[in-house]
Design an enzyme around this catalytic site. Structure first.
Site, PDB file in Angstrom:
ATOM      1  CB  CYS A 222      -0.977  -0.053   1.169  1.00 53.16           C
ATOM      2  SG  CYS A 222      -2.327   1.114   1.033  1.00 53.16           S
TER       3      CYS A 222
ATOM      4  CG  HIS B  26      -3.635  -3.404   3.328  1.00 58.89           C
ATOM      5  ND1 HIS B  26      -2.610  -2.992   4.143  1.00 58.89           N
ATOM      6  CD2 HIS B  26      -4.200  -2.278   2.832  1.00 58.89           C
ATOM      7  CE1 HIS B  26      -2.557  -1.666   4.145  1.00 58.89           C
ATOM      8  NE2 HIS B  26      -3.513  -1.208   3.358  1.00 58.89           N
TER       9      HIS B  26
ATOM     10  CD  GLU C  47      -1.372  -6.234   5.494  1.00 58.12           C
ATOM     11  OE1 GLU C  47      -1.039  -6.578   4.350  1.00 58.12           O
ATOM     12  OE2 GLU C  47      -1.558  -5.039   5.807  1.00 58.12           O
TER      13      GLU C  47
END
Lengths: 245, 195
Positions: free
Chosen positions: B82, B176, B178
């Protein structure tokens, strides 16, 4: 751009509770179990609202957030309650919170709200507006906010606004459509919350071009796989398909 | 085999989520501002969350801006997530003009119409095949003319945003991973196998 079905959990006295109009609470269980389950169900986002911090003007419950941090949660988490300055906001991100929900600070300390917005970035900020029968109110002092367009200047726009129907919170399918009228000229996209259970109403709201997401809380706890069932019944191409573990 | 992965610490960022997912992948992961630690790692991660000028100023204040830049030029495998991906670009207009690490061509600009790209989007590769569904959370994007380094993108009704960029030892995700559940886990797992 897909719309989202957000799973909301309300926390009081370190427990997840079922909230009814913010004046009656039924305990449901430990926060960690709820987060684990919602993550397992691959919900779009999880919204945690700590009403103790919110109502008692306390700080975010760091002990509780530390517990959440230990859960390997690959689902985005929004946290609201007691965020009064940049230092606290920053701490939450370091603990793995992805976005924060702000309400009181916006009215009580707009300068600090602006600092957080500028340092963290609008994409991580959601402004919560308590709405009662189509009117925005300051939940703490109960004053009606008539100048939201003046208060929310362009440079103060968050990424999204949570329209919180405080009258119909915890009710069965009674979200008030009027609530959207008082915010529909604001630039950020809208997340609707409070009394959203009826599939027809959910569909209607999700088809509104200004609405980016709906948040469902109590209704998720009524049946096994309720989240997936709601998505399946909605059958909207604009939503991500439901995922079963 | 476990790889030594280091997250570059620059103030407010979602370290917790990144640490959790790499631990789930059995990797040796930690956050650091220490250059020696950064220099020795198998993969450097520039995390997301925050604003472009704040992150760049932090690196300059810690006097690691140039060192990190030289390290990446010399071939260190680097993942930008990001904002982390955006920091690798030439510059950004977020909260005024700020020069970036100047390692990938393009400048970071505000998404038109004050739009924030929040939520789950399908990402497509160059052959228009679905690459996965990932979680995005950004108000600025990388505007680049170097199409060769854009491996995958997100297409909305009004604009196209580079979602995965690749240049030699550098990989950048605008989303993202994660926080992208199974698709995020899979893409990071593939990346680890590659380094």
């Amino acid at each position: 751009m897909r719309k989202r079905l957000i799973a909301g959990i309300t926390i009081k006295d370190n427990l997840v509770v079922q909230s009814i109009s913010y004046n009656k609470y039924l305990p449901l269980g430990k926060v960690e179990y709820f987060i684990k389950n919602l993550n397992r169900w691959s919900v779009d986002e999880i919204l945690i609202r700590d009403i103790d911090a919110y109502r008692k003007k306390g700080e975010p419950n760091i002990k509780l957030i530390e517990k959440i941090k230990k859960i390997s949660c690959e689902t985005p988490i929004i946290y609201g309650g007691g965020i009064s300055n940049f230092k606290l906001a920053s701490l939450l991100f370091n603990y793995g919170i992805d976005r924060i929900l702000i309400e009181n600070l916006f009215y009580e300390n707009p300068n600090q709200y602006e600092i957080i917005l500028n340092k963290i970035g609008a994409q991580s900020i959601i402004l919560s507006l308590s709405i009662k029968n189509g009117e925005i109110i300051n939940y703490i002092n109960k004053h009606i906010i008539k100048n939201i367009f003046t208060l929310l200047k362009d440079n103060l726009n968050p990424s999204e606004i949570l329209v919180n129907d405080i009258t119909n919170d915890g009710s069965y399918g009674k979200f008030n459509d009027k609530n959207l009228i008082c915010v529909n000229k604001l630039k950020p996209k809208i997340i609707c919350h409070g009394g959203l259970t009826n599939i027809k109403t959910l569909k209607k709201i999700l088809n509104n071009k200004n609405v980016s997401a709906v948040c469902i809380s109590n209704y998720l706890n009524f049946k096994e796989h309720q989240y997936q069932t709601i998505k399946n019944n909605l059958n909207l191409n604009t939503l991500r398909r439901e995922i079963y573990e | 085999m476990s790889k030594k992965i280091r997250i570059l610490g620059y103030g407010s960022a979602n370290y917790g989520s990144i640490i959790n997912i790499f631990r789930k992948l059995d990797q040796d992961i930690d956050v650091t501002e220490n250059y020696k630690d950064i220099k020795d790692c198998d993969l450097l991660i520039l995390p997301g969350v925050g604003t472009f000028p704040k992150a760049i100023n932090f690196l300059k204040k810690k006097k690691i801006f140039e060192k990190i830049r030289e390290n990446i030029i010399s071939g260190q495998p680097t993942l930008g997530i990001c904002l982390g991906m955006q920091l690798l670009s030439n510059s950004s207009t977020e909260l005024g003009y700020t020069k970036g690490l100047n390692l990938i061509s393009g400048s970071v600009k505000k998404i038109p119409n004050n739009f924030s790209n929040i939520g789950w989007n399908d990402v497509f590769n160059k052959n228009k095949r679905k690459f996965g569904c990932f979680y995005f959370q950004h108000s600025y994007y990388l505007d680049t003319k170097n199409e060769r380094m854009v491996n995958a993108y997100f297409q909305s009704d009004r604009f196209r945003i580079p979602a995965v960029i690749r240049k030699k030892n550098i990989i950048g995700f605008q989303f993202h991973p994660e926080k992208s559940q199974k698709d995020g886990y899979n893409i990071l797992n593939s990346l680890i196998k590659e380094i």
